[in-house]
Design an enzyme around this catalytic site. Structure first.
Site, PDB file in Angstrom:
ATOM      1  CG  HIS A 336     -22.057  11.341  25.850  1.00 21.32           C
ATOM      2  ND1 HIS A 336     -22.499  10.040  25.957  1.00 21.32           N
ATOM      3  CD2 HIS A 336     -21.215  11.540  26.900  1.00 21.32           C
ATOM      4  CE1 HIS A 336     -21.944   9.466  27.014  1.00 21.32           C
ATOM      5  NE2 HIS A 336     -21.165  10.358  27.612  1.00 21.32           N
ATOM      6  CB  CYS A 352     -19.985  12.364  30.118  1.00 23.52           C
ATOM      7  SG  CYS A 352     -18.381  12.803  29.421  1.00 23.52           S
TER       8      CYS A 352
END
Length: 377
Positions: A336, A352
């Site tokens: 992301h 992440c």
């Protein structure tokens, strides 16, 4: 006999005096050269500290007062270098030309040609710049400047829109100088160029032309050829979703895959086995990013972040996901964007893979659901 001995003594004495004088002269010259060398390296330190104005004074003193010094030509070069940093471009160019014309056998000629070519490029004189780079590439093949010349030629051709030629020069630097200082620069330029070629109507890796038929829509074409609507729109400069029968479209099937190195904090975008671009990313602190083979399962623009049961909309100061989300088959993890660009290059996330927004948007337009992602330590 006495006269002969006397003559020999006078000659010997004179010879000794000459030797002593020569030795004394060489000693003085050595000490002067040593002081010049100290000044020269002091000037170099000033350049490293970006004290351009102070550096010009040091180097000007050397080449003005000691034109025969072995550091004289180098001083002219660094004087020109400092002038360029002070935006005295024309003066810098004149001193670089002086080196090239008056000291053709000097080792400073090749770097002077490179710097002069860079100045010409900045001023838009691309043909002159190209000729200077080509001179280095052809006449100074064994110098440390040849890879910089190839890098410069890649930039010239990129500006001119001759993308295949630009790519060939960047690849030459990468393939022939993998350990050199210019490798990373060439890799970055090549990555930007690869993506630019894919996004443009220019033929690129894996692309082909498609003739629009009856009933075709951007969505149906994207599904059929495993690509994205975003990429179809951008690579074909489409202003609307309307397609006409017989219209030609550039199609790039999404044979992309992603490789992430936690140790290096990089994400490598590949097309089959060819490296397209390398991005700096942030990975999980305390080694929390999972390792293994995954797939992209969902793609979201302006993602909502669910945090401890709280729904945080995109754009909210507490939503750190940035502008795009590429969810992984490992639940809860994804690739992301970020609202914390200072974290890129570090192990800073909760697991992440975090990218700059402009970079994740770039990747988002290229990859589809099902894209393979490999993460290694």
């Amino acid at each position: 006999m006495k006269l002969k001995k006397k003559a020999i003594c006078i000659f010997a004495g004179s010879f000794i005096v000459v030797i002593l004088l020569v030795g004394f002269f060489l000693l003085i010259q050595s000490r002067i050269e040593k002081r010049i060398a100290q000044k020269f390296y002091f000037g170099r330190n000033l350049i490293e500290e970006k004290k351009w104005k102070e550096a010009t004074g040091i180097f000007e003193e050397i080449f003005t007062n000691y034109p025969e010094s072995k550091n004289s030509v180098g001083s002219i070069f660094y004087y020109a270098f400092s002038l360029e940093k002070l935006d005295r471009i024309d003066e810098a160019a004149s001193f670089l030309t002086k080196i090239i014309e008056e000291f053709p056998m000097s080792t400073w000629v090749a770097p002077s040609l490179i710097m002069l070519a860079q100045i010409k490029t900045e001023k838009g004189a691309l043909l002159e710049a190209q000729e200077l780079y080509e001179k280095v590439a052809s006449e100074f093949k064994d110098s440390a400047s040849v890879e910089e010349a190839w890098l410069g030629l890649g930039g010239i051709y990129a500006i001119k829109g001759e993308l295949a030629e630009a790519k060939s020069f960047y690849e030459r630097v990468i393939n022939e100088f993998p350990q050199d200082d210019f490798y990373s620069s060439a890799r970055k330029h090549l990555g930007d160029l690869n993506v630019k070629m894919i996004y443009s109507s220019y033929p690129s890796v894996g692309s082909f032309n498609y003739k629009v038929g009856s009933g075709d829509t951007l969505d149906s074409i994207a599904r059929r050829f495993n690509t994205t609507v975003d990429l179809l729109e951008e690579s074909n400069q489409l202003k609307s979703n309307y397609l006409s029968i017989g219209q030609r479209l550039k199609i790039t099937p999404s044979h992309f895959n992603i490789y992430v190195s936690k140790a290096k904090n990089i994400l490598v975008l590949k097309y089959n086995d060819e490296i397209i671009k390398i991005y700096s990313v942030a990975t999980g602190k305390f080694n929390s990013t999972p390792v293994g083979d995954f797939k992209i399962t969902d793609r979201l623009k302006n993602p909502v972040w669910y945090r401890y049961g709280r729904k945080i909309p995109s754009g909210h100061p507490d939503n750190i996901l940035g502008t795009r989300w590429l969810g992984l088959s490992e639940a809860g993890y994804g690739i992301h964007g970020t609202t914390q660009p200072e974290s890129i290059g570090k192990q800073a996330t909760d697991g992440c893979v975090r990218m700059l927004n402009k970079n994740v948007e770039e990747v988002y337009r290229l990859v589809t659901t099902g894209t393979a992602v490999k993460i290694v330590d």
